[in-house]
Design a protein around this motif. Structure first.
Motif, PDB file in Angstrom:
ATOM      1  N   ASP A 116       0.882  -1.167   0.000  1.00 36.63           N
ATOM      2  CA  ASP A 116       0.000   0.000   0.000  1.00 36.63           C
ATOM      3  C   ASP A 116       0.917   1.213   0.000  1.00 36.63           C
ATOM      4  OD1 ASP A 116      -2.680  -1.038   0.092  1.00 36.63           O
ATOM      5  OD2 ASP A 116      -2.254  -1.704   2.130  1.00 36.63           O
ATOM      6  N   SER A 117       0.879   1.978  -1.084  1.00 35.07           N
ATOM      7  CA  SER A 117       1.714   3.179  -1.175  1.00 35.07           C
ATOM      8  C   SER A 117       0.817   4.408  -1.153  1.00 35.07           C
ATOM      9  CB  SER A 117       2.553   3.155  -2.453  1.00 35.07           C
ATOM     10  OG  SER A 117       1.726   3.147  -3.594  1.00 35.07           O
ATOM     11  N   ASP A 118       1.290   5.440  -0.471  1.00 32.51           N
ATOM     12  CA  ASP A 118       0.585   6.722  -0.430  1.00 32.51           C
ATOM     13  C   ASP A 118       1.648   7.814  -0.429  1.00 32.51           C
ATOM     14  OD1 ASP A 118      -1.326   8.683  -0.284  1.00 32.51           O
ATOM     15  OD2 ASP A 118      -1.984   8.204   1.751  1.00 32.51           O
ATOM     16  N   LYS A 155      -1.444   6.881  -4.882  1.00 30.56           N
ATOM     17  CA  LYS A 155      -1.992   6.008  -3.835  1.00 30.56           C
ATOM     18  C   LYS A 155      -2.448   4.730  -4.523  1.00 30.56           C
ATOM     19  CE  LYS A 155      -5.476   5.818  -0.166  1.00 30.56           C
ATOM     20  NZ  LYS A 155      -4.626   5.281   0.875  1.00 30.56           N
ATOM     21  N   GLN A 156      -1.695   3.654  -4.304  1.00 33.52           N
ATOM     22  CA  GLN A 156      -1.978   2.398  -4.983  1.00 33.52           C
ATOM     23  C   GLN A 156      -1.760   1.223  -4.040  1.00 33.52           C
ATOM     24  OE1 GLN A 156      -2.880   1.901  -8.270  1.00 33.52           O
ATOM     25  NE2 GLN A 156      -2.894   4.062  -8.760  1.00 33.52           N
ATOM     26  N   SER A 157      -2.489   0.179  -4.285  1.00 30.81           N
ATOM     27  CA  SER A 157      -2.276  -1.104  -3.635  1.00 30.81           C
ATOM     28  C   SER A 157      -1.896  -2.101  -4.718  1.00 30.81           C
ATOM     29  CB  SER A 157      -3.539  -1.587  -2.926  1.00 30.81           C
ATOM     30  OG  SER A 157      -3.874  -0.701  -1.883  1.00 30.81           O
ATOM     31  N   PHE A 175       6.476  -2.013 -11.343  1.00 33.53           N
ATOM     32  CA  PHE A 175       6.119  -0.661 -11.740  1.00 33.53           C
ATOM     33  C   PHE A 175       4.690  -0.382 -11.310  1.00 33.53           C
ATOM     34  CE2 PHE A 175       4.169   1.924 -15.278  1.00 33.53           C
ATOM     35  CZ  PHE A 175       4.689   3.147 -14.877  1.00 33.53           C
ATOM     36  N   VAL A 176       4.495   0.748 -10.631  1.00 29.28           N
ATOM     37  CA  VAL A 176       3.167   1.198 -10.232  1.00 29.28           C
ATOM     38  C   VAL A 176       2.937   2.534 -10.934  1.00 29.28           C
ATOM     39  CG1 VAL A 176       1.692   1.860  -8.295  1.00 29.28           C
ATOM     40  CG2 VAL A 176       3.374   0.037  -7.998  1.00 29.28           C
TER      41      VAL A 176
END
Length: 179
Positions: free
Chosen positions: A131-133, A152-154, A164-165
Motif C-alpha cells: 500500500d503506497s501513499d 496512492k496504490q495497492s 512498476f506502479v
C-alpha cells in the motif's frame, strides 16, 4: 492405553505449534523505491496531504537506510527520456503477517511537510502486499503547500522482482528482496 496414545501424539502437537510460530515470524527485507514524474502534465490530487501524513510509520533514517541497487534503472529515468526522478531510497524493513509501515521523504521540511513525502506499507505472505501513499508537494516561497500530486496504490509484489506502479503523471518502481 489412552495415556500412551496422548503421549505418542504430544510430540506431533508440539512440533506443529513450533512450526506455526516460525511461519508467523518476521523476516528482514531490503526495500528500494524510485518515485518519478512521467512526461505527462502534473495531475493535481485535488487535495493537500494531511498534517499527520506519516501516520505513526517508522521513518527511514540512518538506522535502517541502505545503499541503493537500482541505480542503472534510475539512470534510465532521465529528463532526455521524458522522466524526472523525485525520490530514490533503500532501507531494511521487517515483514511478517501484519502490515509494517515506513515514512519516506526528501527535501527540506517546511511546516511539517516535505517536497516528497509518503508512506509505504508492506505485509508478507505468499505475495507481498503493498500500500503506497506518496505525495509530491508544491510549496511556495514561504513554505506553504499550494498543490499536490498523489500516487496512492495497492498492489501485490513477488519477492525480489522489480514492480512498476503507474498513476498518471507519477510512477513508482519498487523491489522488495529478502536479506
Amino acid at each position: 492405553m489412552r495415556a500412551r496414545r496422548i503421549l505418542t501424539l504430544l510430540p506431533l502437537i508440539l512440533l506443529s505449534l513450533l512450526s506455526s510460530n516460525a511461519a508467523l515470524a518476521e523476516s528482514l527485507y531490503q526495500v528500494e523505491v524510485i518515485v518519478f514524474r512521467q512526461a505527462a502534465e502534473p495531475i493535481s490530487a485535488g487535495q493537500l496531504p494531511p498534517d499527520n501524513w506519516a501516520q505513526n510509520a517508522l521513518p527511514v533514517d540512518g538506522s535502517n537506510s541502505r545503499s541503493t541497487a537500482l541505480n542503472a534503472e534510475a539512470g534510465k529515468l532521465s529528463p532526455s527520456s521524458g522522466y524526472q526522478v523525485l525520490l530514490h531510497k533503500a532501507w531494511s524493513q521487517s515483514l511478517g503477517g501484519s502490515s509494517s509501515s515506513v515514512a519516506i521523504s526528501t527535501g527540506d521540511e517546511q511546516f511539517g511537510h516535505f517536497p516528497i513525502e509518503g508512506t509505504i506499507s508492506l505485509k508478507a505472505g505468499r505475495l507481498i502486499e503493498l500500500d503506497s501513499d506518496i505525495w509530491v508537494n508544491q510549496l511556495d516561497a514561504s513554505g506553504t503547500l499550494t498543490d499536490s500530486e498523489r500516487i496512492k496504490q495497492s498492489s501485490r509484489l513477488k519477492s525480489g522482482e522489480l514492480t512498476f506502479v503507474d498513476n498518471g503523471s507519477l510512477g513508482l518502481l519498487i523491489r522488495v528482496s529478502p536479506l
